[in-house]
Each structure stands twice: as structure tokens, then as C-alpha cells.
Design an enzyme around this catalytic site. Structure first.
Site, mmCIF file in Angstrom:
data_model
loop_
_atom_site.group_PDB
_atom_site.id
_atom_site.type_symbol
_atom_site.label_atom_id
_atom_site.label_comp_id
_atom_site.label_asym_id
_atom_site.label_seq_id
_atom_site.Cartn_x
_atom_site.Cartn_y
_atom_site.Cartn_z
ATOM 1 N N CYS A 1 0.802 -1.365 0.041
ATOM 2 C CA CYS A 1 -0.019 -0.035 0.108
ATOM 3 C C CYS A 1 0.745 1.344 0.105
ATOM 4 C CB CYS A 1 -0.914 0.230 1.236
ATOM 5 S SG CYS A 1 -2.005 1.418 1.348
ATOM 6 N N CYS B 1 0.192 3.593 3.309
ATOM 7 C CA CYS B 1 0.942 3.266 4.670
ATOM 8 C C CYS B 1 2.387 3.829 4.967
ATOM 9 C CB CYS B 1 1.046 1.703 4.729
ATOM 10 S SG CYS B 1 -0.485 0.819 4.995
ATOM 11 N N HIS C 1 -4.071 0.852 8.245
ATOM 12 C CA HIS C 1 -4.573 0.651 6.886
ATOM 13 C C HIS C 1 -5.887 -0.044 7.082
ATOM 14 C CE1 HIS C 1 -4.276 -0.942 2.705
ATOM 15 N NE2 HIS C 1 -4.918 -1.941 3.162
ATOM 16 N N ASN D 1 -14.223 9.167 -1.303
ATOM 17 C CA ASN D 1 -14.657 7.831 -2.121
ATOM 18 C C ASN D 1 -14.438 6.532 -1.190
ATOM 19 O OD1 ASN D 1 -15.521 9.496 -4.255
ATOM 20 N ND2 ASN D 1 -13.341 9.069 -5.416
ATOM 21 N N HIS E 1 -6.581 1.918 1.811
ATOM 22 C CA HIS E 1 -6.139 2.468 3.009
ATOM 23 C C HIS E 1 -7.086 3.712 3.082
ATOM 24 C CE1 HIS E 1 -2.804 3.718 5.702
ATOM 25 N NE2 HIS E 1 -3.556 4.912 5.714
ATOM 26 N N HIS F 1 -8.621 7.183 3.223
ATOM 27 C CA HIS F 1 -8.121 8.446 2.489
ATOM 28 C C HIS F 1 -9.072 9.173 1.703
ATOM 29 C CE1 HIS F 1 -7.918 5.925 -1.083
ATOM 30 N NE2 HIS F 1 -7.588 7.202 -1.811
ATOM 31 N N GLN G 1 -9.471 12.833 -0.861
ATOM 32 C CA GLN G 1 -8.783 13.599 -1.902
ATOM 33 C C GLN G 1 -9.224 15.297 -1.773
ATOM 34 O OE1 GLN G 1 -8.335 11.882 -5.791
ATOM 35 N NE2 GLN G 1 -9.723 10.369 -4.986
#
Length: 353
Positions: A70, A73, A116, A156, A167, A169, A171
Site C-alpha cells: 500500500c 501506509c 490501513h 470515496n 487505505h 483516505h 482527496q
């Protein structure tokens, strides 16, 4: 909150946001990366008046890597990622495969936690509050870029949405124009203001929803409701009670209360379809006023816009998704199979303990 800005090996900016003021971030990106090359171009549609970003370099972006590879991470030993340090609270960096770049804007990745295997709903209130501070800081910083007119923070979640990295996250897109969705709101805002002799449309909508049956939860500083014209099977709009144009306008009381309210909403979303169901896919989107001129929207000023968050899922029932087919994709006319009143009732029923 402590903010530390550094650079990755290819020149992209990386910012750490830490809850402790004594945290030191001096790890160096040891990857042998070439400078990032992008082909982002924004093209205007002469018929619809909207914009399309052409970004062919994104074809080669990372796609569903195994967990031990990933890129979000922390780096560990010889496994080097986008985050050079061995741990972090919240990290934000320029996207390696941006949809918008240079004169066409900017795209950033927001890593909510170094863990994660957790989702945003699994964060503590302190962690969620730190993410809010990061969103706010990035909104302020990006709004100062000469090419940026609107800042959009979003998440998303879920492969069904199209997420390619597992992971937790989100944007941030910094657009060089006012987005079509926001422009529609501003036109409606201007028309309502003129027709009513100055009444604010956002205030009127919130007042109507507070008096109705679609409120999901309300606190001293926030109100969450399923809108009368919900486009999606389960869709919630979250408003601060005191209208502000953007995240920077939130007062300390609203900031303090936000993590509890937002985490509650996310946890209810995961309960909609019952125990044993996979995590609910969703999109969570902050709507903020543009930072550019609003001259084309007669009589409207930035302070007329109301910051709000829209949270919705494309899952309409257990094992079934809502697809944007002919009417939605071809004509932008949504057809919702779940009555908003039923969706609101369901979201009230699944209140977490």
C-alpha cells in the site's frame, strides 16, 4: 495541531498534521523517483458550458495493490511508500497521478490515519477533528493559488465507488473554475434572492427540513437531514446551524462538535443494511463557496453560500446498487427508488449506542 511541510523525492509537497506539538518529522523520501510529468488539460464543452479534465497519464496509476504494498501506509524498512516516516497522524500530499495540475489546478491525497485496516467511522473524535483541521488548512492554502477558484474536499469509500486503494483516505481537488454543480446552486440562490426580496435559499431549505420528517439528527451546532429531493437511495446533507461560506468560517463550537456528529452519521450508514453486510460504499463531499468572482450570479456574494456536506451511498438495498443508467447519465434526471422519508426513518432507527 502541528503542521510540517516537506518534499517527496520527485518534488511533490507532503504535509504532516500532528496532534502533538513536539512531534518531529524529518524522514527523507529514499525512493529513486523521477520528476512527476502530467498531461492534465481542462476543456470547455461549448454546448453544456461545463468542463472536462483530460488526464491520460492517470491510466498508469496504482490499481488495487496488496495491503503489504500500500503506497499510503507509512514506510517501514525497505518498503518505501508515499509517506517516508514510520508513522503519522494525518498526512496530505500532492497526487502522483493528478486529474488537475499546474494551470489546471491541483489534486491532493488526504490520509486520515496510518492504520490501513480502519475506516473513517473507526477514528476517534480527536482523529476526526484533526482531519477537519487538515481540510480547513488545505482550503486556506489552496485558495491562495492563482489558478484555483474552488476547493473540494471529499472521500470515496468502497470498490463499488471506484476506489483503487484500500487505505482510509480522501482527496482534495482545487479547480481553476467554479464547478457546474456549484454554479447551479448559485443560480438558484440568485433567483430566489431576487424573487423573495433578499431571502437566502439555503436558510429557507434548512428551515423547511427542520420543520419536517426527514431530519436524521440535530445537535446544538449541526443538522443532518435527508433532502426532499434526494437523488440517491440514502443521502444525508449536514449543515452547520449558523450559515458560513466555507470550512474557514466555522466557529470553535461547531468545530468541536463536528467529529461526534460526523462519526455518528458514518456509523449509521454502516448499519443501514443490517448486520453481516459489507461496509456501505459512499461518497462524502464538502460543498464550499468558490473563491473567485461571482459577478455572473446577479446579487450573490460569497457569504450567501452555505457550507454543507453531502453523504450518500450507491447501494439501494442489500446486494443491489443504484446505477446511473439512461435517464441519469443521458439526461441528468435522477430516479430514486427509496422515498427520502423512508431513508430518514431508517437512518434514525439505526442510531449507534
Amino acid at each position: 495541531m502541528k503542521k510540517t511541510s516537506t518534499r517527496l523525492a520527485d518534488g511533490r509537497e507532503l504535509i504532516y498534521y500532528d496532534s502533538r506539538d513536539d512531534t518531529v518529522r524529518d524522514a527523507v523520501d529514499r525512493r529513486p523517483l523521477d520528476r512527476t510529468v502530467t498531461t492534465s488539460e481542462v476543456r470547455r464543452d461549448p454546448l453544456l458550458g461545463d468542463a472536462v479534465a483530460i488526464a491520460s497519464h492517470r491510466q498508469g496509476r496504482t490499481y488495487h495493490p496488496p495491503a503489504d504494498e500500500c503506497p499510503l501506509c507509512p514506510s517501514e524498512g525497505d518498503r518505501l511508500s508515499e509517506i517516508p516516516d514510520s508513522s503519522y497522524d494525518v498526512a496530505v500530499f500532492e497526487n502522483r497521478f493528478p486529474s488537475l495540475a499546474g494551470d489546471s489546478g491541483r489534486c491532493e491525497v488526504v490520509c486520515f490515519t496510518s492504520d490501513h485496516d480502519v475506516s473513517f467511522a473507526g477514528l476517534t473524535e480527536e482523529q476526526a477533528g484533526l482531519v477537519l483541521e487538515a481540510w480547513t488548512d488545505r482550503t486556506a492554502e489552496l485558495s491562495n493559488l492563482p489558478s484555483v477558484e474552488q476547493v473540494f474536499c471529499f472521500e470515496n469509500r468502497g470498490a463499488e465507488i471506484g476506489v483503487t486503494l484500500g487505505h482510509p483516505h480522501g482527496q482534495i481537488y482545487a479547480y481553476p473554475f467554479t464547478t457546474p454543480r456549484t454554479a447551479l446552486m448559485l443560480r438558484s440562490l440568485a433567483a430566489h434572492k431576487e424573487a423573495t426580496g433578499g431571502e437566502n435559499l439555503f436558510d429557507a431549505v434548512l428551515e423547511r427540513e427542520l420543520a419536517g420528517e426527514r431530519v436524521v439528527l440535530e445537535t446544538e451546532h449541526w443538522v443532518a437531514f435527508v433532502p426532499y429531493t434526494a437523488h440517491w437511495p440514502y443521502e444525508v446533507h449536514l449543515y452547520p446551524r449558523h450559515r458560513v461560506a466555507d470550512l474557514l468560517g466555522l466557529d470553535e463550537d461547531a468545530r468541536t462538535e463536528f467529529p461526534k456528529v460526523y462519526l455518528e452519521l458514518l456509523r449509521r450508514f454502516d448499519r443501514i443494511f443490517g448486520e453481516g453486510e459489507p461496509p456501505t460504499p459512499y461518497i462524502s463531499a464538502w460543498h464550499q463557496a468558490p473563491f473567485g468572482t461571482l459577478e455572473e450570479f446577479d446579487g450573490v456574494v460569497r457569504e450567501d453560500f452555505a457550507l454543507h456536506l453531502e453523504l450518500f451511498t450507491i447501494r439501494r438495498t442489500s446486494g443491489k446498487l443504484k446505477f446511473l443508467a439512461g435517464s441519469e447519465s443521458g439526461m441528468s434526471v435522477f430516479i430514486n427508488d427509496v422515498p427520502p422519508e423512508s431513508a430518514a426513518q431508517r437512518l434514525r432507527e439505526v442510531a449507534s449506542s
